[in-house]
Design a protein around this motif. Structure first.
Motif, PDB file in Angstrom:
ATOM      1  N   UNK A  17      11.295  32.452  25.392  1.00 17.13           N
ATOM      2  CA  UNK A  17      11.271  33.447  24.315  1.00 17.13           C
ATOM      3  C   UNK A  17      10.272  32.992  23.257  1.00 17.13           C
ATOM      4  N   UNK A  18       9.193  33.782  23.115  1.00 13.37           N
ATOM      5  CA  UNK A  18       8.108  33.374  22.224  1.00 13.37           C
ATOM      6  C   UNK A  18       7.305  34.591  21.804  1.00 13.37           C
ATOM      7  N   UNK A  19       6.791  34.553  20.604  1.00 19.85           N
ATOM      8  CA  UNK A  19       5.926  35.630  20.129  1.00 19.85           C
ATOM      9  C   UNK A  19       4.631  35.642  20.944  1.00 19.85           C
ATOM     10  N   UNK A  20       4.090  36.851  21.162  1.00 22.03           N
ATOM     11  CA  UNK A  20       2.847  36.986  21.937  1.00 22.03           C
ATOM     12  C   UNK A  20       1.710  36.169  21.336  1.00 22.03           C
ATOM     13  N   UNK A  21       1.662  36.086  20.018  1.00 25.79           N
ATOM     14  CA  UNK A  21       0.574  35.340  19.360  1.00 25.79           C
ATOM     15  C   UNK A  21       0.605  33.863  19.742  1.00 25.79           C
ATOM     16  N   UNK A  22       1.787  33.272  19.787  1.00 28.66           N
ATOM     17  CA  UNK A  22       1.896  31.871  20.199  1.00 28.66           C
ATOM     18  C   UNK A  22       1.566  31.715  21.677  1.00 28.66           C
ATOM     19  N   UNK A  23       1.996  32.665  22.494  1.00 26.85           N
ATOM     20  CA  UNK A  23       1.709  32.635  23.932  1.00 26.85           C
ATOM     21  C   UNK A  23       0.200  32.636  24.170  1.00 26.85           C
ATOM     22  N   UNK A  24      -0.504  33.548  23.484  1.00 27.65           N
ATOM     23  CA  UNK A  24      -1.962  33.629  23.639  1.00 27.65           C
ATOM     24  C   UNK A  24      -2.642  32.364  23.127  1.00 27.65           C
ATOM     25  N   UNK A  25      -2.149  31.819  22.018  1.00 27.06           N
ATOM     26  CA  UNK A  25      -2.746  30.595  21.475  1.00 27.06           C
ATOM     27  C   UNK A  25      -2.571  29.430  22.449  1.00 27.06           C
ATOM     28  N   UNK A  26      -1.413  29.341  23.078  1.00 24.85           N
ATOM     29  CA  UNK A  26      -1.197  28.295  24.080  1.00 24.85           C
ATOM     30  C   UNK A  26      -2.154  28.457  25.253  1.00 24.85           C
ATOM     31  N   UNK A  27      -2.399  29.689  25.669  1.00 26.18           N
ATOM     32  CA  UNK A  27      -3.357  29.931  26.744  1.00 26.18           C
ATOM     33  C   UNK A  27      -4.760  29.491  26.321  1.00 26.18           C
ATOM     34  N   UNK A  28      -5.127  29.777  25.082  1.00 24.62           N
ATOM     35  CA  UNK A  28      -6.436  29.358  24.574  1.00 24.62           C
ATOM     36  C   UNK A  28      -6.549  27.835  24.514  1.00 24.62           C
ATOM     37  N   UNK A  29      -5.480  27.182  24.097  1.00 26.68           N
ATOM     38  CA  UNK A  29      -5.483  25.718  24.024  1.00 26.68           C
ATOM     39  C   UNK A  29      -5.657  25.120  25.420  1.00 26.68           C
ATOM     40  N   UNK A  30      -4.921  25.649  26.388  1.00 28.74           N
ATOM     41  CA  UNK A  30      -5.055  25.159  27.769  1.00 28.74           C
ATOM     42  C   UNK A  30      -6.492  25.331  28.254  1.00 28.74           C
ATOM     43  N   UNK A  31      -7.071  26.489  27.963  1.00 29.53           N
ATOM     44  CA  UNK A  31      -8.466  26.740  28.360  1.00 29.53           C
ATOM     45  C   UNK A  31      -9.399  25.742  27.676  1.00 29.53           C
TER      46      UNK A  31
END
Length: 81
Positions: A17-31
């Motif tokens: 359970x997480x806000x979309x903004x944090x989800x996208x930021x985590x994806x950017x960090x992984x990238x």
């Protein structure tokens, strides 16, 4: 708004359970780190305190990542003109 996201963590499907903004930021960090999204989630999960919640740990990781970037920018001297 908090939303349920599905991910594979240590080979098992899980719901986070997480806000979309944090989800996208985590994806950017992984990238940015050139690692898979699953590897980043596993790393955060492996290093969190046993009593902490995974969703909270993910948010704190994003916050610490951004704070590190901001502090690095503050310590960089401006370009001379």
């Amino acid at each position: 708004m908090i939303r349920k996201h599905s991910a594979t963590l240590h080979g098992h499907r899980t719901s986070i359970s997480l806000e979309d903004e944090f989800w996208r930021e985590l994806q950017d960090i992984a990238h940015h780190r050139n690692i898979s999204f699953a590897a980043l989630l596993a790393e955060i999960d492996d290093h969190r305190a046993p009593e902490s919640n995974l969703s909270s740990s993910l948010r704190v990781y994003v916050l610490e990542w951004i704070k590190t970037l901001v502090n690095r920018d503050r310590s960089t001297p401006p370009l001379s003109q």
